[in-house]
Design a protein around this motif. Structure first.
Motif, PDB file in Angstrom:
ATOM      1  N   ARG A  80       0.926  -1.322   0.220  1.00  0.00           N
ATOM      2  CA  ARG A  80       0.086  -0.161  -0.090  1.00  0.00           C
ATOM      3  C   ARG A  80       1.021   1.293   0.181  1.00  0.00           C
ATOM      4  N   THR A  81       0.431   2.105  -0.765  1.00  0.00           N
ATOM      5  CA  THR A  81       1.117   3.587  -0.550  1.00  0.00           C
ATOM      6  C   THR A  81      -0.039   4.472  -1.031  1.00  0.00           C
ATOM      7  N   VAL A  82       0.546   5.892  -0.957  1.00  0.00           N
ATOM      8  CA  VAL A  82      -0.491   7.012  -1.143  1.00  0.00           C
ATOM      9  C   VAL A  82      -0.062   7.468  -2.489  1.00  0.00           C
ATOM     10  N   ALA A  83      -1.396   7.890  -3.174  1.00  0.00           N
ATOM     11  CA  ALA A  83      -1.157   7.958  -4.690  1.00  0.00           C
ATOM     12  C   ALA A  83      -0.022   9.259  -5.104  1.00  0.00           C
ATOM     13  N   ASP A  84       0.197  10.239  -4.160  1.00  0.00           N
ATOM     14  CA  ASP A  84       1.206  11.050  -4.319  1.00  0.00           C
ATOM     15  C   ASP A  84       2.613  10.783  -4.457  1.00  0.00           C
ATOM     16  N   ARG A  85       2.728   9.212  -4.088  1.00  0.00           N
ATOM     17  CA  ARG A  85       4.220   8.603  -3.781  1.00  0.00           C
ATOM     18  C   ARG A  85       4.387   7.773  -4.949  1.00  0.00           C
ATOM     19  N   ALA A  86       3.226   7.802  -5.908  1.00  0.00           N
ATOM     20  CA  ALA A  86       3.307   6.802  -6.897  1.00  0.00           C
ATOM     21  C   ALA A  86       3.521   7.594  -8.468  1.00  0.00           C
ATOM     22  N   LEU A  87       4.268   6.705  -9.156  1.00  0.00           N
ATOM     23  CA  LEU A  87       4.806   7.325 -10.689  1.00  0.00           C
ATOM     24  C   LEU A  87       4.589   6.210 -11.674  1.00  0.00           C
ATOM     25  N   ALA A 120      10.210  -3.284 -14.156  1.00  0.00           N
ATOM     26  CA  ALA A 120       9.780  -3.201 -13.110  1.00  0.00           C
ATOM     27  C   ALA A 120      11.119  -2.925 -11.993  1.00  0.00           C
ATOM     28  N   ALA A 121      11.886  -3.909 -12.200  1.00  0.00           N
ATOM     29  CA  ALA A 121      13.019  -3.803 -11.445  1.00  0.00           C
ATOM     30  C   ALA A 121      13.946  -2.652 -11.488  1.00  0.00           C
ATOM     31  N   GLU A 122      14.270  -2.240 -12.846  1.00  0.00           N
ATOM     32  CA  GLU A 122      14.762  -1.020 -13.321  1.00  0.00           C
ATOM     33  C   GLU A 122      14.143   0.247 -12.692  1.00  0.00           C
ATOM     34  N   ALA A 123      12.911   0.298 -12.464  1.00  0.00           N
ATOM     35  CA  ALA A 123      12.267   1.531 -12.167  1.00  0.00           C
ATOM     36  C   ALA A 123      12.611   1.655 -10.638  1.00  0.00           C
ATOM     37  N   LEU A 124      12.771   0.487  -9.971  1.00  0.00           N
ATOM     38  CA  LEU A 124      12.842   0.764  -8.389  1.00  0.00           C
ATOM     39  C   LEU A 124      14.178   1.522  -8.302  1.00  0.00           C
ATOM     40  N   ALA A 125      15.245   1.253  -9.378  1.00  0.00           N
ATOM     41  CA  ALA A 125      16.356   2.134  -9.163  1.00  0.00           C
ATOM     42  C   ALA A 125      16.255   3.545  -8.913  1.00  0.00           C
ATOM     43  N   ALA A 126      15.109   4.138  -9.483  1.00  0.00           N
ATOM     44  CA  ALA A 126      14.865   5.559  -9.554  1.00  0.00           C
ATOM     45  C   ALA A 126      14.233   6.141  -8.318  1.00  0.00           C
ATOM     46  N   VAL A 127      13.358   5.266  -7.723  1.00  0.00           N
ATOM     47  CA  VAL A 127      12.277   5.762  -6.561  1.00  0.00           C
ATOM     48  C   VAL A 127      13.163   6.294  -5.442  1.00  0.00           C
ATOM     49  N   ASN A 128      14.456   5.509  -5.028  1.00  0.00           N
ATOM     50  CA  ASN A 128      15.056   6.257  -3.726  1.00  0.00           C
ATOM     51  C   ASN A 128      16.397   6.468  -4.405  1.00  0.00           C
ATOM     52  N   ASP A 129      17.244   5.625  -4.771  1.00  0.00           N
ATOM     53  CA  ASP A 129      18.461   5.893  -5.119  1.00  0.00           C
ATOM     54  C   ASP A 129      18.556   6.947  -6.202  1.00  0.00           C
ATOM     55  N   GLY A 130      17.914   6.851  -7.284  1.00  0.00           N
ATOM     56  CA  GLY A 130      17.899   7.730  -8.525  1.00  0.00           C
ATOM     57  C   GLY A 130      17.488   9.182  -8.105  1.00  0.00           C
ATOM     58  N   ALA A 131      16.540   9.272  -7.104  1.00  0.00           N
ATOM     59  CA  ALA A 131      15.831  10.488  -6.659  1.00  0.00           C
ATOM     60  C   ALA A 131      17.116  11.275  -5.750  1.00  0.00           C
ATOM     61  N   MET A 132      17.477  10.265  -5.075  1.00  0.00           N
ATOM     62  CA  MET A 132      18.763  10.864  -4.133  1.00  0.00           C
ATOM     63  C   MET A 132      20.029  11.587  -5.092  1.00  0.00           C
ATOM     64  N   GLY A 133      20.350  10.705  -5.931  1.00  0.00           N
ATOM     65  CA  GLY A 133      21.304  11.165  -6.743  1.00  0.00           C
ATOM     66  C   GLY A 133      21.236  12.267  -7.437  1.00  0.00           C
ATOM     67  N   ALA A 190      11.218  14.344  -3.393  1.00  0.00           N
ATOM     68  CA  ALA A 190      11.402  13.300  -3.718  1.00  0.00           C
ATOM     69  C   ALA A 190      10.553  12.810  -4.668  1.00  0.00           C
ATOM     70  N   HIS A 191       9.301  13.258  -5.015  1.00  0.00           N
ATOM     71  CA  HIS A 191       8.617  13.080  -6.204  1.00  0.00           C
ATOM     72  C   HIS A 191       9.043  13.672  -7.427  1.00  0.00           C
ATOM     73  N   ARG A 192       9.468  14.866  -7.297  1.00  0.00           N
ATOM     74  CA  ARG A 192       9.967  15.489  -8.276  1.00  0.00           C
ATOM     75  C   ARG A 192      11.457  15.027  -8.917  1.00  0.00           C
ATOM     76  N   TYR A 193      12.346  14.540  -7.999  1.00  0.00           N
ATOM     77  CA  TYR A 193      13.663  14.165  -8.506  1.00  0.00           C
ATOM     78  C   TYR A 193      13.291  12.661  -8.909  1.00  0.00           C
ATOM     79  N   ALA A 194      12.373  11.811  -8.310  1.00  0.00           N
ATOM     80  CA  ALA A 194      12.353  10.593  -8.724  1.00  0.00           C
ATOM     81  C   ALA A 194      11.503  10.530 -10.297  1.00  0.00           C
ATOM     82  N   THR A 195      10.779  11.378 -10.601  1.00  0.00           N
ATOM     83  CA  THR A 195      10.258  11.656 -11.876  1.00  0.00           C
ATOM     84  C   THR A 195      11.435  11.815 -13.033  1.00  0.00           C
ATOM     85  N   GLN A 196      12.330  12.765 -12.759  1.00  0.00           N
ATOM     86  CA  GLN A 196      13.536  13.110 -13.308  1.00  0.00           C
ATOM     87  C   GLN A 196      14.395  11.784 -13.556  1.00  0.00           C
ATOM     88  N   ALA A 197      14.363  11.166 -12.445  1.00  0.00           N
ATOM     89  CA  ALA A 197      15.378   9.779 -12.451  1.00  0.00           C
ATOM     90  C   ALA A 197      14.641   8.659 -13.474  1.00  0.00           C
TER      91      ALA A 197
END
Length: 291
Positions: A78-85, A93-106, A242-249
């Protein structure tokens, strides 16, 4: 929203919290389900959520910035819609996971670094989840990248990503192989982070976002002496950021600017084995569980 999980992200933080570390930073009471990053298909919506989300393939986080709710290592999360992309076409799917935390932080660390073409940066834990984003992003911006990692395989990956110099920081005197730098991106923490900080020029910046060495780095005295700016992992970083940078990632993954590195991909029931491999420092890149 409820997501039927195709892939769940493993963070080094997951292994630390499971072992009992970090209770001063995160409110967690066992038993709990680890994991925050998930990718899959939206199968259920909460009240007021746009119906267009239903059936979409998404990636997102179960937790907000600075928190750890867990729940990722599961068949449904479960997550909130504002945290979904939305996952872009052509991105697994596995590649997309690289963006949500690591990519956004990088992406965010580079954006906030103040570095200009010709400057020099040091990346520790250079072949970890965030390091493999930082090196190509910095190199593309004309920054000379020095990398520090553990073992020949990780050092070679750092060079492949674009590091001008890569050294093994498990060897004594590793800092002697490097010169002064303008910024340190520290994913190692502990004594390794402290050693890295000694290479900073006066007035330099130190980004602390990891503690793979066992704890976060304390460089308060050195920072005062050299007028260093120290930026923590969640400092001035909001859920909206976090949402904005994950979108860029995600966009960088979709257009091929960044190549994800999936070091291990195991069934959900082998999560303990996946953690053990990470703790032994045998994994290069991202670790993913498949329900």
């Amino acid at each position: 929203m409820v997501i039927e999980v195709e892939a769940a992200e493993i963070l080094f933080l997951d292994t630390q919290l499971r072992s009992g570390w970090g209770r001063d930073f995160f409110t967690i009471e066992p038993p709990f389900i680890p994991g925050v990053g998930v990718a899959g298909t939206v199968v259920e919506l909460g009240e007021g959520v746009d119906e267009n989300w239903h059936g979409s393939r998404v990636v997102g986080s179960t937790s907000g910035v600075g928190s750890y709710r867990g729940g990722g290592y599961a068949e449904f999360a479960r997550t909130v819609a504002d945290r979904a992309l939305m996952i872009p076409a052509g991105v697994e799917a596995a590649e997309a996971l690289a963006a949500v935390n690591d990519g956004a932080m990088g992406v965010s660390r580079v954006d906030r670094s103040g570095l200009r073409a010709g400057d020099t940066a040091l990346v520790t834990a250079a072949s970890g989840g965030i390091g493999i984003w930082l090196i190509p992003l910095l190199t593309a911006a004309g920054i000379q990248v020095l990398a520090a990692a553990r073992g020949p395989q990780k050092i070679e990956l750092a060079r492949e990503r674009g590091a001008a110099v890569a050294v093994d920081y498990s060897e004594n005197g590793w800092t002697g192989q490097l010169g002064e730098v303008d910024v340190v991106f520290d994913g190692a923490g502990g004594a390794l982070g402290q050693q890295a900080a000694t290479l900073l020029r006066r007035g330099g910046r130190f980004f602390a976002y990891g503690a793979s060495a066992g704890d976060f780095t304390d460089i308060e005295a050195l920072a005062a002496e050299r007028n260093l700016e120290v930026i923590g992992i969640n400092e001035d970083f909001t859920d909206e950021d976090a949402h904005r940078y994950a979108t860029q990632a995600l966009r960088l993954l979709a257009d091929g600017s960044i190549r994800p590195v999936i070091g291990q991909q195991l069934p959900l029931e082998r999560a303990a084995e996946a953690h053990a491999e990470i703790e032994r420092r045998r994994v290069v890149g991202k670790s993913v569980l498949i329900p």
